[in-house]
Motif scaffolding. Structure first.
Motif, mmCIF file in Angstrom:
data_model
loop_
_atom_site.group_PDB
_atom_site.id
_atom_site.type_symbol
_atom_site.label_atom_id
_atom_site.label_comp_id
_atom_site.label_asym_id
_atom_site.label_seq_id
_atom_site.Cartn_x
_atom_site.Cartn_y
_atom_site.Cartn_z
ATOM 1 N N MET A 135 -20.563 -1.689 53.624
ATOM 2 C CA MET A 135 -19.385 -2.378 53.112
ATOM 3 C C MET A 135 -18.749 -3.195 54.223
ATOM 4 S SD MET A 135 -16.131 -0.797 51.011
ATOM 5 C CE MET A 135 -15.585 0.230 52.368
ATOM 6 N N LYS A 136 -18.181 -4.349 53.853
ATOM 7 C CA LYS A 136 -17.563 -5.232 54.826
ATOM 8 C C LYS A 136 -16.212 -4.666 55.288
ATOM 9 C CE LYS A 136 -20.941 -7.934 53.517
ATOM 10 N NZ LYS A 136 -21.392 -7.274 52.311
ATOM 11 N N GLY A 146 -20.246 -0.688 33.268
ATOM 12 C CA GLY A 146 -21.315 -1.546 32.794
ATOM 13 C C GLY A 146 -21.314 -2.934 33.412
ATOM 14 N N SER A 147 -20.129 -3.452 33.740
ATOM 15 C CA SER A 147 -20.052 -4.840 34.224
ATOM 16 C C SER A 147 -19.686 -4.941 35.703
ATOM 17 C CB SER A 147 -19.011 -5.617 33.405
ATOM 18 O OG SER A 147 -17.713 -5.094 33.621
ATOM 19 N N TRP A 148 -19.776 -3.848 36.426
ATOM 20 C CA TRP A 148 -19.307 -3.887 37.804
ATOM 21 C C TRP A 148 -20.082 -4.895 38.644
ATOM 22 C CZ3 TRP A 148 -22.318 -2.918 42.035
ATOM 23 C CH2 TRP A 148 -23.508 -2.201 41.848
ATOM 24 N N ARG A 149 -21.374 -5.108 38.348
ATOM 25 C CA ARG A 149 -22.150 -6.063 39.144
ATOM 26 C C ARG A 149 -21.631 -7.492 38.977
ATOM 27 N NH1 ARG A 149 -26.530 -3.994 41.531
ATOM 28 N NH2 ARG A 149 -27.292 -1.969 40.803
ATOM 29 N N LEU A 150 -20.976 -7.790 37.855
ATOM 30 C CA LEU A 150 -20.439 -9.123 37.620
ATOM 31 C C LEU A 150 -19.084 -9.321 38.290
ATOM 32 C CD1 LEU A 150 -21.247 -9.393 33.811
ATOM 33 C CD2 LEU A 150 -22.481 -10.495 35.681
ATOM 34 N N LEU A 186 -17.592 -8.987 46.554
ATOM 35 C CA LEU A 186 -18.702 -8.932 47.502
ATOM 36 C C LEU A 186 -18.403 -7.980 48.655
ATOM 37 C CD1 LEU A 186 -19.470 -12.756 47.637
ATOM 38 C CD2 LEU A 186 -20.692 -11.008 46.328
ATOM 39 N N GLU A 187 -17.119 -7.907 49.057
ATOM 40 C CA GLU A 187 -16.744 -7.062 50.190
ATOM 41 C C GLU A 187 -16.820 -5.573 49.870
ATOM 42 O OE1 GLU A 187 -15.333 -11.078 50.786
ATOM 43 O OE2 GLU A 187 -15.124 -9.703 49.087
ATOM 44 N N ASP A 188 -16.947 -5.218 48.597
ATOM 45 C CA ASP A 188 -16.982 -3.817 48.186
ATOM 46 C C ASP A 188 -18.390 -3.353 47.837
ATOM 47 O OD1 ASP A 188 -14.238 -3.501 48.485
ATOM 48 O OD2 ASP A 188 -13.833 -4.259 46.482
ATOM 49 N N ARG A 189 -19.380 -4.068 48.346
ATOM 50 C CA ARG A 189 -20.770 -3.715 48.088
ATOM 51 C C ARG A 189 -21.430 -3.245 49.378
ATOM 52 N NH1 ARG A 189 -22.608 -6.835 43.190
ATOM 53 N NH2 ARG A 189 -20.653 -7.570 42.267
ATOM 54 N N ASP A 190 -22.414 -2.385 49.220
ATOM 55 C CA ASP A 190 -23.140 -1.929 50.399
ATOM 56 C C ASP A 190 -24.183 -2.974 50.801
ATOM 57 O OD1 ASP A 190 -25.358 -1.598 48.700
ATOM 58 O OD2 ASP A 190 -24.945 0.528 48.388
ATOM 59 N N GLU A 191 -24.948 -2.665 51.830
ATOM 60 C CA GLU A 191 -25.907 -3.652 52.356
ATOM 61 C C GLU A 191 -26.989 -4.024 51.352
ATOM 62 O OE1 GLU A 191 -25.378 -5.215 55.123
ATOM 63 O OE2 GLU A 191 -23.560 -4.035 55.411
ATOM 64 N N ASP A 192 -27.219 -3.156 50.367
ATOM 65 C CA ASP A 192 -28.237 -3.439 49.354
ATOM 66 C C ASP A 192 -27.641 -4.054 48.088
ATOM 67 O OD1 ASP A 192 -30.303 -2.355 50.946
ATOM 68 O OD2 ASP A 192 -29.732 -0.320 50.332
ATOM 69 N N GLY A 193 -26.341 -4.373 48.132
ATOM 70 C CA GLY A 193 -25.703 -4.966 46.968
ATOM 71 C C GLY A 193 -25.177 -3.960 45.976
ATOM 72 N N GLY A 194 -25.294 -2.679 46.273
ATOM 73 C CA GLY A 194 -24.801 -1.641 45.377
ATOM 74 C C GLY A 194 -23.301 -1.427 45.527
ATOM 75 N N ARG A 195 -22.771 -0.573 44.688
ATOM 76 C CA ARG A 195 -21.334 -0.323 44.683
ATOM 77 C C ARG A 195 -20.964 0.619 45.808
ATOM 78 N NH1 ARG A 195 -20.417 1.430 39.308
ATOM 79 N NH2 ARG A 195 -20.601 3.609 39.940
ATOM 80 N N ALA A 196 -20.030 0.188 46.680
ATOM 81 C CA ALA A 196 -19.634 1.001 47.821
ATOM 82 C C ALA A 196 -18.236 1.566 47.672
ATOM 83 C CB ALA A 196 -19.719 0.180 49.109
ATOM 84 N N VAL A 197 -17.536 1.220 46.589
ATOM 85 C CA VAL A 197 -16.201 1.758 46.338
ATOM 86 C C VAL A 197 -16.125 2.180 44.874
ATOM 87 C CG1 VAL A 197 -15.133 0.269 48.070
ATOM 88 C CG2 VAL A 197 -15.225 -0.486 45.693
#
Length: 296
Positions: free
Chosen positions: A1-2, A242-246, A250-261
């Motif tokens: 996460m950033k 269901g829509s979290w990827r949309l 960006l700052e709340d994602r891990d290095e692989d683009g997954g949810r970090a929060v």
């Protein structure tokens, strides 16, 4: 996460909404996603669930309305002290989205932390003030001991971000029908992402359109009968599972683009995962407010 202190940026929509449905350009509305995140906000800054810059010579708002006891019990006593929900300084927000009244630079929203007869939700009050006129600050009263944490947002700092909303349920039926071929082309080109998935920003936000679950039709002023403007959505979740990827910044994602929060940073649980929508009439001189509750 950033860096957690950095701003928040919503990912670009996966397609050009207006490119598929050109008529929506005239219905676009600017909104401010507040992006609350757990922290230690101060009374001199914008926040969700944080301390308020409340003048010592002004009584703290209380609620004496009929309450429901769903899951929380009833208040220990009446009146019930209201709890802070949103504090927003004009200087912290993107310019031009929220029309502050003349001479005011601070928006404060509190609510009663109990469900009510109708709507069966917390009962908010809206206060506009000139922050420079506050000399001494009133200590915040303790919340009623019977109130549930699910209706009291955890103290959060905010990361305001301007986004553009498009209407789904607020789009007039005749236009939705006239543009059905455009919507059909969009659905065929992007079968995994529907227009309703990307139209209105979720979470706690100022301006834009409500992300209705069930409501149909305009919301009108109880005083003059004219349509009111959406001022604030207080949602249980920042974005749903269901829509979290949309919508997850960006700052709340891990290095692989997954949810970090977590998708529910405030801890709110309004009728499950519902929302309270606050409206104001900008036609009436005193800008009266009203609210509605909606849940899936």
């Amino acid at each position: 996460m950033k860096d957690p202190a950095a701003g928040r940026r919503t990912p670009a929509r996966p397609f050009d909404v207006v490119g598929f449905v050109p008529g929506l350009a005239d219905w676009a509305r600017e909104a401010v996603r507040l992006h609350p995140r757990p922290g230690t906000p101060s009374r001199d800054g914008s926040s969700v669930g944080g301390p308020l810059l409340w003048p010592a010579d002004e009584a703290w708002p209380v609620c004496a309305r009929m309450h429901q006891g769903f899951g929380t019990g009833l208040p220990d006593a009446l009146p019930v002290p209201m709890v802070p929900v949103v504090q927003a300084f004009r200087s912290d927000l993107p310019p031009g989205v929220v029309p502050f009244p003349e001479g005011k630079d601070l928006l404060q929203v509190l609510w009663c932390p109990f469900d009510h007869e109708f709507p069966v939700s917390p009962w908010p009050v809206v206060v506009w003030r000139d922050s420079t006129a506050v000399r001494e600050v009133l200590p915040q009263p303790a919340p009623d001991t019977g109130a549930s944490r699910r209706l009291m947002p955890a103290p959060c700092v905010v990361h305001p971000e301007r986004v553009t909303d498009y209407p789904t349920r607020d789009l007039p039926e005749d236009l939705a029908e006239a543009w059905q071929d455009d919507f059909r082309r969009l659905a065929q080109a992007h079968p995994l992402v529907s227009f309703s998935d990307v139209a209105e920003a979720p979470g706690i936000k100022l301006g834009g359109y409500p992300s209705w679950f069930t409501w149909e039709g305009p919301v009108e002023c109880e005083t003059c009968g004219l349509p009111v403007e959406h001022l604030l959505t207080v949602a249980s979740w920042e974005c749903d599972g269901g829509s979290w990827r949309l919508w997850l910044p960006l700052e709340d994602r891990d290095e692989d683009g997954g949810r970090a929060v977590p998708v529910d940073p405030t801890g709110l649980e309004i009728g499950g995962v519902g929302s309270v929508y606050v409206f104001e009439c900008r036609t009436c001189p005193d800008r009266p407010t009203m609210h509605l509750f909606d849940s899936s």
